[in-house]
Design a protein around this motif. Structure first.
Motif, PDB file in Angstrom:
ATOM      1  N   PRO A  46       0.793  -1.231   0.000  1.00 19.36           N
ATOM      2  CA  PRO A  46       0.000   0.000   0.000  1.00 19.36           C
ATOM      3  C   PRO A  46       0.831   1.290   0.000  1.00 19.36           C
ATOM      4  O   PRO A  46       0.517   2.226  -0.738  1.00 19.36           O
ATOM      5  CB  PRO A  46      -0.822  -0.090   1.284  1.00 19.36           C
ATOM      6  CG  PRO A  46      -0.575  -1.419   1.878  1.00 19.36           C
ATOM      7  CD  PRO A  46       0.460  -2.136   1.092  1.00 19.36           C
ATOM      8  N   THR A  47       1.869   1.349   0.794  1.00 22.13           N
ATOM      9  CA  THR A  47       2.655   2.584   0.875  1.00 22.13           C
ATOM     10  C   THR A  47       3.369   2.844  -0.447  1.00 22.13           C
ATOM     11  O   THR A  47       3.438   3.977  -0.932  1.00 22.13           O
ATOM     12  CB  THR A  47       3.653   2.496   2.048  1.00 22.13           C
ATOM     13  OG1 THR A  47       2.900   2.189   3.234  1.00 22.13           O
ATOM     14  CG2 THR A  47       4.394   3.799   2.265  1.00 22.13           C
ATOM     15  N   HIS A  97       3.932   6.481   7.630  1.00 21.36           N
ATOM     16  CA  HIS A  97       2.522   6.174   7.861  1.00 21.36           C
ATOM     17  C   HIS A  97       2.219   5.973   9.333  1.00 21.36           C
ATOM     18  O   HIS A  97       3.063   6.230  10.202  1.00 21.36           O
ATOM     19  CB  HIS A  97       2.064   5.032   6.971  1.00 21.36           C
ATOM     20  CG  HIS A  97       2.596   3.661   7.319  1.00 21.36           C
ATOM     21  ND1 HIS A  97       3.539   3.419   8.275  1.00 21.36           N
ATOM     22  CD2 HIS A  97       2.269   2.450   6.815  1.00 21.36           C
ATOM     23  CE1 HIS A  97       3.765   2.117   8.337  1.00 21.36           C
ATOM     24  NE2 HIS A  97       3.008   1.513   7.466  1.00 21.36           N
ATOM     25  N   VAL A 167       1.632  -1.017  10.063  1.00 25.28           N
ATOM     26  CA  VAL A 167       0.181  -0.856  10.206  1.00 25.28           C
ATOM     27  C   VAL A 167      -0.499  -2.212  10.359  1.00 25.28           C
ATOM     28  O   VAL A 167      -1.375  -2.399  11.210  1.00 25.28           O
ATOM     29  CB  VAL A 167      -0.384  -0.110   8.975  1.00 25.28           C
ATOM     30  CG1 VAL A 167      -1.891  -0.238   8.902  1.00 25.28           C
ATOM     31  CG2 VAL A 167       0.036   1.353   9.016  1.00 25.28           C
ATOM     32  N   SER A 168      -0.105  -3.162   9.523  1.00 25.01           N
ATOM     33  CA  SER A 168      -0.733  -4.487   9.576  1.00 25.01           C
ATOM     34  C   SER A 168      -0.489  -5.144  10.936  1.00 25.01           C
ATOM     35  O   SER A 168      -1.373  -5.826  11.473  1.00 25.01           O
ATOM     36  CB  SER A 168      -0.191  -5.362   8.449  1.00 25.01           C
ATOM     37  OG  SER A 168       1.214  -5.209   8.344  1.00 25.01           O
ATOM     38  N   GLY A 190       6.775  -6.249   3.942  1.00 19.89           N
ATOM     39  CA  GLY A 190       5.725  -5.344   3.503  1.00 19.89           C
ATOM     40  C   GLY A 190       4.496  -6.189   3.282  1.00 19.89           C
ATOM     41  O   GLY A 190       4.595  -7.428   3.211  1.00 19.89           O
ATOM     42  N   THR A 191       3.339  -5.542   3.158  1.00 25.52           N
ATOM     43  CA  THR A 191       2.162  -6.381   2.929  1.00 25.52           C
ATOM     44  C   THR A 191       1.989  -6.719   1.450  1.00 25.52           C
ATOM     45  O   THR A 191       1.090  -7.480   1.116  1.00 25.52           O
ATOM     46  CB  THR A 191       0.882  -5.774   3.549  1.00 25.52           C
ATOM     47  OG1 THR A 191       0.733  -4.430   3.112  1.00 25.52           O
ATOM     48  CG2 THR A 191       0.936  -5.835   5.059  1.00 25.52           C
ATOM     49  N   GLN A 209      -4.135  -2.559   4.865  1.00 26.08           N
ATOM     50  CA  GLN A 209      -4.700  -1.330   4.311  1.00 26.08           C
ATOM     51  C   GLN A 209      -5.406  -1.669   2.991  1.00 26.08           C
ATOM     52  O   GLN A 209      -4.911  -2.464   2.198  1.00 26.08           O
ATOM     53  CB  GLN A 209      -3.589  -0.318   4.062  1.00 26.08           C
ATOM     54  CG  GLN A 209      -2.881   0.091   5.343  1.00 26.08           C
ATOM     55  CD  GLN A 209      -1.669   0.962   5.060  1.00 26.08           C
ATOM     56  OE1 GLN A 209      -1.802   2.114   4.715  1.00 26.08           O
ATOM     57  NE2 GLN A 209      -0.487   0.396   5.208  1.00 26.08           N
TER      58      GLN A 209
HETATM   59  N1  ASP Z   1       2.296  -0.122   4.593  1.00 28.66           N
HETATM   60  C1  ASP Z   1       3.051  -1.331   4.527  1.00 28.66           C
HETATM   61  C2  ASP Z   1       3.330  -1.741   3.115  1.00 28.66           C
HETATM   62  O1  ASP Z   1       3.226  -0.925   2.250  1.00 28.66           O
HETATM   63  C3  ASP Z   1       2.562  -2.432   5.285  1.00 28.66           C
HETATM   64  C4  ASP Z   1       2.157  -2.104   6.682  1.00 28.66           C
HETATM   65  O2  ASP Z   1       2.476  -1.075   7.246  1.00 28.66           O
HETATM   66  O3  ASP Z   1       1.489  -2.959   7.214  1.00 28.66           O
HETATM   67  O4  ASP Z   1       3.679  -2.854   2.867  1.00 28.66           O
END
Ligand code: ASP
Length: 326
Positions: A46-47, A97, A167-168, A190-191, A209
């Motif tokens: 997502p980022t 984030h 975030v996850s 990362g996700t 996200q």
């Molecule tokens: N934002 C992160 C990503 O882009 C993942 C996360 O913060 O959970 O992978």
């Protein structure tokens, strides 16, 4: 004839005028070369996706390219440390984030940066609602069954995340504390890669996200139990809210935003903020962000000051949730 004194005074004021001119001139010419935008997670997450959509437009406005550099590790804190220590000349920025600039504070007692003290906020790019997701063949059919299943199988289930403080991770910590379960965490860079593992059925569930999930949900490659916001998201009209699905206590929305190292000149911050706002007002950029479920910040929330307030409030909000029990 000019006295020595008035000559000296004239020289001084000429020098002052020159230096007064010189300082803003460098900011006025900014940028004169490529800007690096550090993304603290793997490509395809997502980022990364939000950064690429918005910076492509910002680069047009600024007349210089913006190169994305994915710097992974330690839930985004490796990259954020690097950004905090970068030259404050406007040529190294970071898309931080809710994790890197809030949740990491209580989770890393030795964090090498402070989100408020070591950065100049530039602009909020997008709000990103959190979804509860699972692999396609995870047995529970809906959120009520998910809650019962995870509680009954607490020893067996695992949850993917993007590292401690991401975030996850932080949002699933909140979910798991509401459910009173401690699943095995499976960290990724990362996700983006975590989502690949979910699609491949290698992990059980994840709190992610929305931008990462919309294409997969629409393609039927993963399950979405609920979106953790008060309203349904227009990009996923069939996914219920956590309140509708029976778990109103779980509310989570993340955000992604641009930051510059502390001490970056106000003129450069203003230039970057204006370019970000212009991108957020562009029809094409908006369309792409909205298709992926992002929430485009309202004008009042797009200033550096509004971002500073958001960071402060988010640290205050996440600290009691995530502070390890002592
Ligand atoms: N934002 C992160 C990503 O882009 C993942 C996360 O913060 O959970 O992978």
């Amino acid at each position: 004839m000019m006295s020595i004194r008035s000559l000296a005074g004239a020289c001084l004021s000429a020098f002052a005028a020159l230096s007064a001119f010189a300082a803003p001139a460098s900011a006025q010419n900014y940028p004169t070369r490529t800007i690096t935008m550090i993304v603290p997670f793997a490509a395809g997450g997502p980022t990364d996706v939000i950064s690429r959509i918005v910076t492509a437009h910002m680069a047009q406005t600024l007349g210089q390219s913006i190169v994305i550099e994915n710097v992974v590790g330690a839930g985004g804190t490796t990259a954020t440390t690097r950004a905090a220590r970068a030259a404050n000349d406007g040529y190294t920025l970071i898309t931080g984030h809710m994790g890197t600039h809030a949740a990491s504070v209580p989770l890393y007692p030795k964090l090498a940066y402070h989100p408020e003290k070591d950065f100049e906020p530039v602009a909020l790019l997008a709000g990103t609602p959190i979804l509860i997701l699972a692999r396609k063949d995870f047995p529970p059919k809906d959120l009520k069954e998910f809650v019962a299943y995870v509680k009954a199988n607490a020893e067996k289930v695992n949850a993917a995340h993007a590292g401690i403080g991401s975030v996850s991770h932080a949002s699933c910590e909140l979910l798991n504390s509401i459910l009173d379960v401690k699943p095995v965490g499976v960290p990724f860079n990362g996700t983006g890669p975590a989502m690949n593992a979910l699609v491949a059925g290698q992990v059980d569930y994840m709190c992610d996200q929305i931008v990462n999930a919309v294409p997969q949900i629409n393609a039927g490659t993963i399950k979405a139990y609920a979106v953790a916001t008060p309203e349904r998201n227009p990009s996923l009209p069939n996914v219920p809210t956590t309140t509708e699905a029976g778990l109103p206590a779980f509310q989570a929305q993340a955000w992604n935003a641009v930051f510059a190292p502390k001490g970056t000149s106000p003129a450069i911050i203003a230039t970057l903020n204006a370019a970000a706002i212009k991108a957020l007002d562009d029809e094409n950029v908006r369309k792409r962000l909205l298709e992926l479920g992002s929430v485009i910040p309202a004008p009042a929330n797009r200033t550096p000051e509004a971002l500073a307030t958001l960071v402060k409030n988010e640290i205050a909000k996440w600290t009691p949730v995530l502070k390890p029990a002592s």
